[in-house]
Scaffold this motif. Structure first.
Motif, PDB file in Angstrom:
ATOM      1  N   ARG A 152       0.832  -1.205   0.000  1.00 55.56           N
ATOM      2  CA  ARG A 152       0.000   0.000   0.000  1.00 55.56           C
ATOM      3  C   ARG A 152       0.861   1.248   0.000  1.00 55.56           C
ATOM      4  NH1 ARG A 152      -3.941   0.002   4.814  1.00 55.56           N
ATOM      5  NH2 ARG A 152      -4.850   1.816   3.752  1.00 55.56           N
ATOM      6  N   LEU A 169      -6.342   4.409  -0.138  1.00 50.71           N
ATOM      7  CA  LEU A 169      -6.185   3.033  -0.614  1.00 50.71           C
ATOM      8  C   LEU A 169      -6.601   2.086   0.498  1.00 50.71           C
ATOM      9  CD1 LEU A 169      -2.710   3.119  -2.396  1.00 50.71           C
ATOM     10  CD2 LEU A 169      -4.924   2.798  -3.486  1.00 50.71           C
ATOM     11  N   SER A 178      -3.224  -5.822  -6.520  1.00 52.31           N
ATOM     12  CA  SER A 178      -3.564  -4.577  -7.200  1.00 52.31           C
ATOM     13  C   SER A 178      -2.730  -4.499  -8.469  1.00 52.31           C
ATOM     14  CB  SER A 178      -3.286  -3.371  -6.301  1.00 52.31           C
ATOM     15  OG  SER A 178      -4.132  -3.390  -5.167  1.00 52.31           O
ATOM     16  N   HIS A 195      -7.683  -2.780  -7.639  1.00 54.10           N
ATOM     17  CA  HIS A 195      -7.191  -2.779  -6.255  1.00 54.10           C
ATOM     18  C   HIS A 195      -7.915  -3.849  -5.456  1.00 54.10           C
ATOM     19  CE1 HIS A 195      -5.274  -1.380  -2.664  1.00 54.10           C
ATOM     20  NE2 HIS A 195      -6.428  -1.123  -2.075  1.00 54.10           N
ATOM     21  N   ASN A 196      -7.136  -4.603  -4.679  1.00 56.57           N
ATOM     22  CA  ASN A 196      -7.660  -5.665  -3.814  1.00 56.57           C
ATOM     23  C   ASN A 196      -8.505  -6.654  -4.612  1.00 56.57           C
ATOM     24  OD1 ASN A 196      -7.805  -6.925  -1.275  1.00 56.57           O
ATOM     25  ND2 ASN A 196      -9.797  -6.005  -0.856  1.00 56.57           N
TER      26      ASN A 196
END
Length: 210
Positions: A152, A169, A178, A195-196
């Protein structure tokens, strides 16, 4: 026209300390059975991207996650200490409840006693990603197996987010990833494509918001 390269930032699978909500930091905790199964499942998906290179933190939980993708693709895994998790100082091995009880003010500010400065983590992770990306051909894919807080921070640094906006984030789940791609086809700057994620990343699409 040059083809853009992509970076898949992949968090390691679950460990027993993850399940117990303990701060891991640099402590070298291995994957548990769930984490190994997560790594195998994610590797099956990510191998379809035909990655050109795999790099991982040298801590076992990330290195063993990357090894699952290596077995499927035949690519070697490079290990880089620059991709390690943020050092947890006095918090390593403690649960979140224990940390909040002993250091309530520091926890509220997320300032780790004797731990690593988050700005330093962001810089070293971003530098490691760019160093390994330099060896990836145009249109290629680099898979980076690392850790939640480290990734991150590194992603935020690459995106140019100021420190006060890093919390924009959300967290990365175990074995989620990501995807970063260039903001423009000339390679100037980065944008967050996914993302994720836990499903196969989509092919990048041309759009009018370049």
């Amino acid at each position: 026209m040059t083809q853009p390269r992509r970076v898949v930032c992949w968090r390691h699978g679950q460990t027993d300390w993850n399940a117990e909500k303990r701060f891991q930091g640099h402590t070298d905790i291995p994957l548990n059975d769930t984490g190994r199964a997560q790594a195998e499942h994610a590797a099956r998906l990510l191998s379809a991207l035909r990655p050109d290179a795999i790099v991982a933190s040298d801590l076992r939980r990330a290195a063993d996650t990357a090894a699952a993708l290596s077995r499927r693709t035949g690519l070697p895994v490079e290990h880089d200490k620059g991709l390690r998790e943020r050092s947890g100082g006095l918090w390593e091995g403690l649960t979140g409840a224990e940390i909040r009880e002993r250091w309530p003010e520091e926890h509220a500010r997320w300032e780790i006693p004797e731990g690593e400065d988050l700005a330093a983590v962001a810089e070293r992770v971003a530098e490691a990603v760019l160093r390994h990306l330099a060896a990836v051909p145009e249109g290629g894919v680099l898979v980076v197996a690392s850790h939640g807080a480290a990734l991150r921070a590194g992603i935020a640094h690459l995106l140019g987010l100021p420190a006060e906006h890093r919390d924009a984030l959300g967290p990365l789940d175990n074995c989620a990833w990501s995807v970063l791609g260039p903001r423009r086809h000339d390679g100037d700057g980065w944008r967050l494509l996914e993302h994720n994620a836990g499903t196969l990343p989509a092919e990048p699409q041309l759009s009018d918001d370049r």
